[in-house]
Design an enzyme around this catalytic site. Structure first.
Site, mmCIF file in Angstrom:
data_model
loop_
_atom_site.group_PDB
_atom_site.id
_atom_site.type_symbol
_atom_site.label_atom_id
_atom_site.label_comp_id
_atom_site.label_asym_id
_atom_site.label_seq_id
_atom_site.Cartn_x
_atom_site.Cartn_y
_atom_site.Cartn_z
ATOM 1 N N THR A 17 160.614 91.092 29.075
ATOM 2 C CA THR A 17 161.167 92.393 29.539
ATOM 3 C C THR A 17 160.138 93.278 29.958
ATOM 4 O OG1 THR A 17 161.496 93.547 27.765
ATOM 5 C CG2 THR A 17 163.363 92.232 28.115
ATOM 6 N N HIS A 47 152.881 98.317 21.853
ATOM 7 C CA HIS A 47 153.371 97.948 20.627
ATOM 8 C C HIS A 47 154.436 98.948 20.399
ATOM 9 C CE1 HIS A 47 153.566 96.953 16.403
ATOM 10 N NE2 HIS A 47 153.541 98.246 16.098
#
Ligand code: GRF
Length: 205
Positions: free
Chosen positions: A12, A107
């Site tokens: 994504t 992250h």
């Protein structure tokens, strides 16, 4: 502005980069998408967009051969930037040195919380929920020799709700990842990111 994107999962984040190229927000050439495992849907997303999609199976090759093959393959594309978009293999120190200052990672937490070895995917969000934090978020950073330890480029705080599950929190944070990563790539190529020691200074234009 050649970019190679390394992936391991659904892609994504890769999709958000592709969408931002198509919208004209990003003026880059995604030279290749490389996965460390077969079956990553991110490879299909690349193919669907006419982007070279390569799988270098870490499990089959073993770490040593994988590291060598990855470095060779990426070098052949002569990228100006390597983007880790949901990539789950720790890069070799040789790779990091070779592309020092030209590797960025996303992250799904506010580093230095809930990061480092073992903190990936939904484990990150489970750890944040179990800890009881009120705020989590995502971080885009340059990759250095450590794991999730490089100089931070952008962060976005995201509220953790009392009834959050790892899935609902992941989904809320992912929306911001999809904005922050393309922004970091844009700023990188506009020469607006200056690394000084641990800090990244962002110039206005
Ligand atoms: C996301 O949580 C991202 O933050 C992490 O990998 C997960 C999956 O990313 N790096 P994607 O959907 O494969 O881009």
């Amino acid at each position: 502005n050649r970019v190679v994107v390394l992936v391991s999962g659904s892609g994504t984040n890769l999709q958000s980069i592709i969408d931002n190229v198509n919208s004209g927000y990003l003026n880059i050439d995604i030279a290749a998408v490389i996965s460390d495992r077969p079956g990553a849907y991110a490879l299909e997303r690349a193919r669907l967009n006419g982007i070279e999609a390569i799988c270098i199976p870490r499990k089959e090759l073993g770490k040593q051969n994988f590291d060598r093959k990855l470095l060779e393959t990426v070098e052949a594309f002569k990228p100006d930037l390597v983007v880790l978009a949901g990539f789950l293999t720790i890069l070799s120190s040789e790779f990091v040195e070779r592309f020092q200052g030209k590797i960025i990672n996303i992250h799904p937490s506010l580093i230095p919380s809930f990061c480092g070895k073992g903190y990936y995917g939904e484990r990150v969000h489970k750890a944040a929920i179990d800890y009881g934090v009120k705020v989590s978020g995502c971080t885009v950073h340059f990759v250095d020799a450590g794991t999730d330890t490089g100089p931070i480029i952008f962060q976005q705080a995201v509220e953790v709700k009392d009834d959050d599950t790892p899935e609902t929190l992941a989904r809320r944070i992912l929306e911001h990842e999809h904005r922050l990563l393309p922004k970091a790539i844009k700023y990188f190529f506009e020469g607006r990111l200056k690394i000084r020691g641990r800090k990244v200074y962002i110039s206005q234009s």
